[in-house]
Design a protein around this motif. Structure first.
Motif, PDB file in Angstrom:
ATOM      1  N   HIS A 133       0.801  -1.222   0.000  1.00 13.76           N
ATOM      2  CA  HIS A 133       0.000   0.000   0.000  1.00 13.76           C
ATOM      3  C   HIS A 133       0.835   1.275   0.000  1.00 13.76           C
ATOM      4  N   VAL A 134       2.135   1.162   0.065  1.00 11.55           N
ATOM      5  CA  VAL A 134       2.995   2.357  -0.029  1.00 11.55           C
ATOM      6  C   VAL A 134       3.740   2.396  -1.351  1.00 11.55           C
ATOM      7  N   GLN A 135       3.374   1.525  -2.269  1.00 11.96           N
ATOM      8  CA  GLN A 135       4.032   1.481  -3.571  1.00 11.96           C
ATOM      9  C   GLN A 135       3.112   2.025  -4.652  1.00 11.96           C
ATOM     10  N   LYS A 136       3.727   2.529  -5.709  1.00  6.15           N
ATOM     11  CA  LYS A 136       2.986   2.986  -6.877  1.00  6.15           C
ATOM     12  C   LYS A 136       3.019   1.871  -7.915  1.00  6.15           C
ATOM     13  N   LEU A 137       1.845   1.376  -8.266  1.00  7.52           N
ATOM     14  CA  LEU A 137       1.750   0.238  -9.168  1.00  7.52           C
ATOM     15  C   LEU A 137       1.123   0.652 -10.493  1.00  7.52           C
ATOM     16  N   SER A 138       1.521  -0.042 -11.539  1.00  8.33           N
ATOM     17  CA  SER A 138       0.939   0.196 -12.868  1.00  8.33           C
ATOM     18  C   SER A 138      -0.209  -0.752 -13.147  1.00  8.33           C
ATOM     19  N   ILE A 139      -0.501  -1.625 -12.207  1.00  2.00           N
ATOM     20  CA  ILE A 139      -1.599  -2.575 -12.350  1.00  2.00           C
ATOM     21  C   ILE A 139      -2.542  -2.388 -11.164  1.00  2.00           C
ATOM     22  N   PRO A 140      -3.793  -2.823 -11.284  1.00  7.73           N
ATOM     23  CA  PRO A 140      -4.738  -2.673 -10.156  1.00  7.73           C
ATOM     24  C   PRO A 140      -4.234  -3.397  -8.909  1.00  7.73           C
ATOM     25  N   VAL A 141      -4.329  -2.718  -7.784  1.00 10.23           N
ATOM     26  CA  VAL A 141      -3.823  -3.284  -6.541  1.00 10.23           C
ATOM     27  C   VAL A 141      -4.659  -4.488  -6.103  1.00 10.23           C
ATOM     28  N   GLU A 142      -5.914  -4.565  -6.549  1.00 12.82           N
ATOM     29  CA  GLU A 142      -6.774  -5.689  -6.149  1.00 12.82           C
ATOM     30  C   GLU A 142      -6.231  -7.012  -6.666  1.00 12.82           C
ATOM     31  N   GLN A 143      -5.579  -6.997  -7.830  1.00 10.72           N
ATOM     32  CA  GLN A 143      -5.026  -8.238  -8.377  1.00 10.72           C
ATOM     33  C   GLN A 143      -3.892  -8.764  -7.494  1.00 10.72           C
ATOM     34  N   VAL A 144      -3.070  -7.843  -7.012  1.00 14.32           N
ATOM     35  CA  VAL A 144      -1.953  -8.249  -6.144  1.00 14.32           C
ATOM     36  C   VAL A 144      -2.488  -8.711  -4.796  1.00 14.32           C
ATOM     37  N   GLU A 145      -3.489  -8.004  -4.270  1.00 13.23           N
ATOM     38  CA  GLU A 145      -4.068  -8.401  -2.992  1.00 13.23           C
ATOM     39  C   GLU A 145      -4.684  -9.798  -3.069  1.00 13.23           C
ATOM     40  N   GLN A 176       0.536 -12.816 -14.183  1.00 10.15           N
ATOM     41  CA  GLN A 176       1.979 -12.993 -13.987  1.00 10.15           C
ATOM     42  C   GLN A 176       2.625 -11.690 -13.507  1.00 10.15           C
ATOM     43  N   LYS A 177       2.176 -10.554 -14.012  1.00 14.04           N
ATOM     44  CA  LYS A 177       2.703  -9.266 -13.553  1.00 14.04           C
ATOM     45  C   LYS A 177       2.354  -9.028 -12.076  1.00 14.04           C
ATOM     46  N   ALA A 178       1.136  -9.384 -11.694  1.00 13.20           N
ATOM     47  CA  ALA A 178       0.750  -9.222 -10.285  1.00 13.20           C
ATOM     48  C   ALA A 178       1.584 -10.133  -9.396  1.00 13.20           C
ATOM     49  N   LEU A 179       1.866 -11.351  -9.871  1.00 17.09           N
ATOM     50  CA  LEU A 179       2.705 -12.268  -9.093  1.00 17.09           C
ATOM     51  C   LEU A 179       4.123 -11.740  -8.976  1.00 17.09           C
ATOM     52  N   SER A 180       4.626 -11.116 -10.023  1.00 21.87           N
ATOM     53  CA  SER A 180       5.984 -10.542  -9.986  1.00 21.87           C
ATOM     54  C   SER A 180       6.086  -9.447  -8.928  1.00 21.87           C
ATOM     55  N   VAL A 181       5.006  -8.688  -8.736  1.00 21.42           N
ATOM     56  CA  VAL A 181       5.006  -7.654  -7.705  1.00 21.42           C
ATOM     57  C   VAL A 181       5.115  -8.300  -6.328  1.00 21.42           C
ATOM     58  N   VAL A 182       4.373  -9.380  -6.106  1.00 18.82           N
ATOM     59  CA  VAL A 182       4.425 -10.071  -4.820  1.00 18.82           C
ATOM     60  C   VAL A 182       5.817 -10.624  -4.564  1.00 18.82           C
TER      61      VAL A 182
END
Length: 471
Positions: A133-145, A176-182
């Motif tokens: 929640h303190v990062q700026k993402l280029s993808i929707p945060v809901e996917q990472v959550e 896959q992009k959301a998983l890379s963020v995690v």
């Protein structure tokens, strides 16, 4: 043959367990934390129970001690279990009024008081979401959550990306992009789908590791089974280099999520008994600080003073009897626990002073005979309870060590400790075989077979001779 109905009088003996006796047995089995929870429940259910502060409890103990001194018959009778309660409640309340209670007041009135508390450690999901929640993402945060919410306790992602994409209504590339963020979050290794991927994600933590590490992680299955020569042949390196790479792998964490707490984790142990070594003498303390001291609420005194037998008086008398039995059961638990702990300390004093090699074989019956109770009572008193000693915190059952049939006085724990010491001192280039270990133990007057050595070695998590050998 004559058949028919008739009436007969017969005299038989039966063991009837009353509800009060069942409660006393249950309380005896409770650990300190379980007893504290049970007392809290009783305080809510029984309006006649109240928590007595320390000063009032001490005053009550002093009054009881004076009564026992002046009336020895009453002192002896008080140790016997009772099935009926013909207590003089008027006298009891009068004694309560005579108590001197003082509330705690700080010396400095402006000084604030802070109650101690236990702060729960964050879970893995909480730790990851806080970073997210303190990062700026280029993808929707809901996917990472969504991915974070599907990690197991070890930090692994067990559901495939196809299922994530279908549930979120996105493409597999977006999943896959959301998983890379995690996988870029701390701790490194979370979000992995295999052990190899988990360890590979952690390689940036050891920048001075050999360059063959990514290739070496492809042979984890052969490494686990000890096929070092096969790995050396595939990677075209020596067995010594394979073992060096294996040492680097041991620096990585195969389960990065376990360092964080879970929702149902037990984070600490509250010992039920504390044993302190003071000037060479072991002092035993029953740790019931978490259990509040109980007393009888005086607000119901007027109901007992009524002469007529109405429903209110019957209700109050019933609750008074239940409260009195509960208080006595807790005190009986404290006494029994002290006796058992004292007997254990006397029997296992060698272990407490010299170490595990001096732990003697002991059974529940030995302790039961010493303190004069049934074996089942000792079993209930020691169930799920811990004792804190100068050598650490142990379960009560640890002190009931099993012995070897042909070697009286030798416990399995002592043999395991001797086995660990032998293996720790062996030559890594020529480790002892199980047969050699058996012979060395026989020299220490611990005669066990090779198969028993192998069994104890497996229980200790020590690998076989081939896996321990260093080239």
């Amino acid at each position: 043959m004559r058949m028919g109905y008739d009436l007969r009088l017969e005299q038989t003996q039966k063991l009837i367990m009353t509800p009060e006796l069942r409660q006393a047995i249950t309380i005896l089995q409770f650990s300190a934390l379980e007893l504290s929870s049970f007392v809290d429940e009783q305080l809510q259910e029984n309006p006649l129970l109240e928590v007595v502060d320390g000063n009032a409890a001490n005053a009550n103990d002093a009054n009881d001690a004076k009564e026992k001194e002046t009336d020895p018959v009453k002192s002896e009778e008080s140790t016997e279990p009772e099935t009926t309660w013909d207590m003089d409640w008027e006298e009891y309340f009068q004694r309560q009024e005579d108590r001197v209670t003082r509330e705690y007041e700080p010396d400095d009135p402006d000084k604030k008081r802070f109650e101690p508390f236990v702060a729960a450690a964050p879970t893995l999901q909480e730790h990851l979401l806080e970073q997210l929640h303190v990062q700026k993402l280029s993808i929707p945060v809901e996917q990472v959550e969504y991915i974070i919410g599907n990690l197991d306790d070890n930090g692994y992602l067990e559901i495939p990306l196809e299922e994530i994409a279908r549930d979120e209504g996105i493409s597999e590339l977006s999943a896959q992009k959301a998983l890379s963020v995690v996988q870029m979050l701390d701790p490194l290794g979370v979000g992995a789908r295999t052990l190899e991927e988990c360890l590979r994600l952690q390689l940036p933590l050891i920048p001075d590791a050999p360059s063959q590490m990514p290739e070496f992680l492809k042979h984890l299955e052969d490494l686990a089974t000890g096929r070092l020569q096969k790995i050396a042949a595939k990677m075209k390196i020596t067995i010594t280099e394979v073992q060096t790479l294996a040492d680097w792998v041991r620096k990585l964490d195969p389960k990065p999520g376990l360092r964080f707490s879970g929702m149902s984790d037990v984070r600490y142990i509250v010992p039920d008994v504390v044993v302190e070594d003071i000037d060479g003498e072991f002092i035993i303390l029953v740790n019931d600080i978490t259990v509040p001291r109980l007393g009888i609420n005086q607000a119901y005194r007027s109901a007992l003073s009524q002469d007529k037998e109405n429903d209110t008086r019957k209700f109050v008398e019933q609750k008074l009897n239940a409260a009195a039995w509960l208080i006595r059961s807790i005190e009986q638990r404290r006494t029994t626990l002290y006796k058992v702990a004292n007997a254990l300390v006397n029997r296992q004093e060698g272990f407490l002073r010299k170490g595990i090699r001096y732990l003697h074989p002991l059974t529940l019956k030995d302790i039961a005979d010493e303190i004069g109770v049934h074996e089942s009572t000792v079993s209930r008193a020691t169930a799920n309870k811990y004792i804190q000693t100068p050598r650490g915190i142990y379960e009560f059952k640890f002190f009931f060590a099993s012995g070897i049939k042909n070697e009286p006085g030798v416990t399995t724990e002592g043999i395991k400790q001797a086995l660990k010491d032998l293996i720790a001192g062996e030559n890594p280039k020529a480790p002892y075989s199980d047969q050699k270990l058996s012979e060395l133990l026989k020299a220490k007057e611990m005669e066990i077979s090779r198969r028993t050595v192998a069994k104890y070695r497996d229980e200790l998590g020590i690998p076989s001779t081939a896996l321990r050998k260093r080239y």
